[in-house]
Design an enzyme around this catalytic site. Structure first.
Site, PDB file in Angstrom:
ATOM      1  N   LYS A 150       4.415  -0.517   7.169  1.00  0.00           N
ATOM      2  CA  LYS A 150       5.783   0.006   7.311  1.00  0.00           C
ATOM      3  C   LYS A 150       6.812  -1.042   6.944  1.00  0.00           C
ATOM      4  CE  LYS A 150       4.771   1.803  11.912  1.00  0.00           C
ATOM      5  NZ  LYS A 150       4.266   0.844  12.876  1.00  0.00           N
TER       6      LYS A 150
ATOM      7  N   LYS B 295      -2.424  -4.430   2.502  1.00  0.00           N
ATOM      8  CA  LYS B 295      -2.559  -3.208   3.310  1.00  0.00           C
ATOM      9  C   LYS B 295      -1.246  -2.418   3.288  1.00  0.00           C
ATOM     10  CE  LYS B 295      -1.075  -3.963   8.040  1.00  0.00           C
ATOM     11  NZ  LYS B 295      -0.714  -2.905   8.916  1.00  0.00           N
TER      12      LYS B 295
ATOM     13  N   LYS C 131       2.549 -12.774   8.763  1.00  0.00           N
ATOM     14  CA  LYS C 131       3.910 -12.280   9.042  1.00  0.00           C
ATOM     15  C   LYS C 131       4.937 -13.405   9.046  1.00  0.00           C
ATOM     16  CE  LYS C 131       3.220  -7.813  10.947  1.00  0.00           C
ATOM     17  NZ  LYS C 131       3.679  -6.746  11.803  1.00  0.00           N
TER      18      LYS C 131
HETATM   19  P1  ATP Z   1       3.343  -3.330  10.182  1.00  0.00           P
HETATM   20  O1  ATP Z   1       2.414  -3.346   9.007  1.00  0.00           O
HETATM   21  O2  ATP Z   1       4.754  -3.172   9.828  1.00  0.00           O
HETATM   22  O3  ATP Z   1       3.048  -4.427  11.143  1.00  0.00           O
HETATM   23  P2  ATP Z   1       1.780  -1.174  10.830  1.00  0.00           P
HETATM   24  O4  ATP Z   1       2.011  -0.230   9.729  1.00  0.00           O
HETATM   25  O5  ATP Z   1       0.567  -2.046  10.838  1.00  0.00           O
HETATM   26  O6  ATP Z   1       3.032  -2.050  10.998  1.00  0.00           O
HETATM   27  P3  ATP Z   1       1.356  -0.585  13.611  1.00  0.00           P
HETATM   28  O7  ATP Z   1       2.225   0.095  14.553  1.00  0.00           O
HETATM   29  O8  ATP Z   1       1.300  -2.054  13.746  1.00  0.00           O
HETATM   30  O9  ATP Z   1       1.790  -0.287  12.135  1.00  0.00           O
HETATM   31  O10 ATP Z   1      -0.106   0.044  13.647  1.00  0.00           O
HETATM   32  C1  ATP Z   1      -0.474   1.261  14.264  1.00  0.00           C
HETATM   33  C2  ATP Z   1      -1.939   1.532  14.000  1.00  0.00           C
HETATM   34  O11 ATP Z   1      -2.135   1.816  12.606  1.00  0.00           O
HETATM   35  C3  ATP Z   1      -2.852   0.329  14.291  1.00  0.00           C
HETATM   36  O12 ATP Z   1      -4.054   0.804  14.883  1.00  0.00           O
HETATM   37  C4  ATP Z   1      -3.127  -0.249  12.951  1.00  0.00           C
HETATM   38  O13 ATP Z   1      -4.365  -0.940  12.924  1.00  0.00           O
HETATM   39  C5  ATP Z   1      -3.174   0.997  12.077  1.00  0.00           C
HETATM   40  N1  ATP Z   1      -2.839   0.691  10.690  1.00  0.00           N
HETATM   41  C6  ATP Z   1      -1.714   0.094  10.257  1.00  0.00           C
HETATM   42  N2  ATP Z   1      -1.717  -0.038   8.932  1.00  0.00           N
HETATM   43  C7  ATP Z   1      -2.890   0.497   8.498  1.00  0.00           C
HETATM   44  C8  ATP Z   1      -3.491   0.657   7.209  1.00  0.00           C
HETATM   45  N3  ATP Z   1      -2.876   0.249   6.116  1.00  0.00           N
HETATM   46  N4  ATP Z   1      -4.702   1.251   7.134  1.00  0.00           N
HETATM   47  C9  ATP Z   1      -5.331   1.671   8.263  1.00  0.00           C
HETATM   48  N5  ATP Z   1      -4.823   1.553   9.499  1.00  0.00           N
HETATM   49  C10 ATP Z   1      -3.618   0.969   9.636  1.00  0.00           C
END
Ligand code: ATP
Ligand code: LTN
Length: 360
Positions: free
Chosen positions: A231, A228, A146
């Site tokens: 958001k 991955k 990040k």
């Molecule tokens: P960012 O990528 O912007 O940091 P994020 O999409 O990872 O945000 P979070 O709020 O950090 O969102 O994650 C919420 C949950 O979703 C966590 O348990 C995280 O591990 C899961 N998660 C996030 N992205 C993925 C993905 N691409 N595949 C599976 N699980 C995910």
């Protein structure tokens, strides 16, 4: 400095004296021993929740509500580790809570609250910050990704973010933390922090473990299957849970595949493997069944079927979301009810911690 060696005796959920999460209609916690393991998990109100969040985390929280004592949290203090527009953050916090209820979090069976509404999260974080070696945080790969080349300008909060996450989990003496694969290292850090605190000050925290599913723990970006789904990336990379059908069709039609023809689960073909994984999770079929269904068919037909199944899943969520979003007072009341119910647990842990550390 390396992680401390594991201590033999850990605090067991069944034997500690932490108050149990009371039933949803109660207002305070009771002091009965725990009957079920306690789950804690969180999600950030930064940007739009997407099918990666749903398939990697939210769906499991919903499906397993009867198996655990559940606490889910909209982690707005985590969101401000990167710049946020204040009005957007306020709106996104409520929206995400409504979305979680729409996905099936049931207020009768699970607590769902907003992190900042229980002040103990920030207070415990400070104490744990002072107990966490810099070397442990330096190893966190998510910070490296990040922060990238901006290490000098990103906030100190982005660096210490995993300690806030540890405080979230440890405050409620959670046993199990269901997350996507990207959070594995952070849950392990929470465990190391608990273990080292227990070593130094006596048994205080339950040592939590991550619960990560084999399939779907890492849904990849549609436009770049090497990264991955996130958001924080561009809109073409994810399907948001609020995307309308035409947007879903367009994004899936444009999703990266390859120049081959066969529709088979082959991990070396990252794009099609990712799309097939999404299809597998939403259709509840085996890999063999899916390969048989699309044998001799082209990417176009497969992508149309994938879009259909995503649209059908989202339709139900979007309908419930619209109802919840139309009644913000009811939503705020549900969130407050959970926070009021959980606060005694947080206060109890923080009281113990301060006492052990010598903070009056
Ligand atoms: P960012 O990528 O912007 O940091 P994020 O999409 O990872 O945000 P979070 O709020 O950090 O969102 O994650 C919420 C949950 O979703 C966590 O348990 C995280 O591990 C899961 N998660 C996030 N992205 C993925 C993905 N691409 N595949 C599976 N699980 C995910
Ligand atoms: N850091 C997590 C969100 C999060 C969390 C938690 C997850 C904050 N606190 C406690 C599990 C338990 C993320 O970025 N996905």
């Amino acid at each position: 400095m390396s992680a401390p060696t594991k201590q033999k005796k850990t605090v067991k959920a069944s034997e500690d004296a932490t108050p149990t999460l009371a039933p949803a209609n109660a207002t305070t916690a009771t002091a009965e021993p725990r009957k079920r393991e306690r789950v804690f998990s969180g999600i950030q109100p930064s940007g739009t929740p997407h099918i990666g969040n749903y398939l990697g985390a939210i769906r499991h929280w919903v499906a397993e509500q009867d198996a655990y004592d559940n606490i889910f949290c909209v982690v707005n203090l985590h969101a401000i580790t990167v710049p946020q527009d204040p009005d957007e953050l306020r709106v996104n916090t409520r929206r995400l809570a409504a979305m979680l209820f729409a996905c099936g979090i049931d207020p009768e069976r699970s607590a769902l609250f907003v992190q900042s509404q229980i002040a103990e999260h920030a207070e415990l974080t400070w104490i744990l910050d002072c107990m966490t070696p810099m070397g442990w945080l330096n190893r966190m790969t998510q910070f490296k990704t990040k922060a990238g080349d901006e290490r000098e300008t990103v906030s100190a909060g982005l660096f210490t973010y995993p300690v806030l996450m540890a405080a979230d989990i440890l405050l409620y003496q959670a046993d199990v933390v269901p997350v996507g694969d990207d959070q594995r290292q952070h849950v392990e850090l929470a465990r190391d922090i608990a273990n080292s605190f227990n070593h130094r000050f006596g048994e205080t925290f339950v040592e939590p473990r991550a619960l990560i599913r084999e399939v779907g723990a890492r849904i990849m970006a549609l436009d770049n299957p090497e990264r991955k789904m996130s958001k924080s990336d561009g809109e073409a990379s994810y399907i948001a849970l609020l995307d309308p059908p035409d947007v879903v069709r367009r994004k899936i039609a444009r999703a990266t595949t390859d120049s081959q023809r066969t529709i088979v689960f082959d991990e070396s073909r990252a794009g099609i493997f990712n799309l097939l994984t999404i299809y597998q999770l939403l259709s509840n079929q085996s890999r063999e069944q899916i390969e048989a269904e699309f044998a001799g068919k082209g990417y176009k037909e497969f992508k149309a079927a994938l879009a259909d199944i995503i649209i059908a899943t989202l339709e139900l969520i979007q309908r419930r979301y619209a109802e919840l979003a139309a009644d913000p007072a009811q939503l705020d009341a549900l969130l407050k009810q959970s926070a009021d119910r959980l606060r005694p647990l947080a206060e109890d842990t923080l009281r113990k911690v301060k006492d052990r550390v010598g903070i009056v």
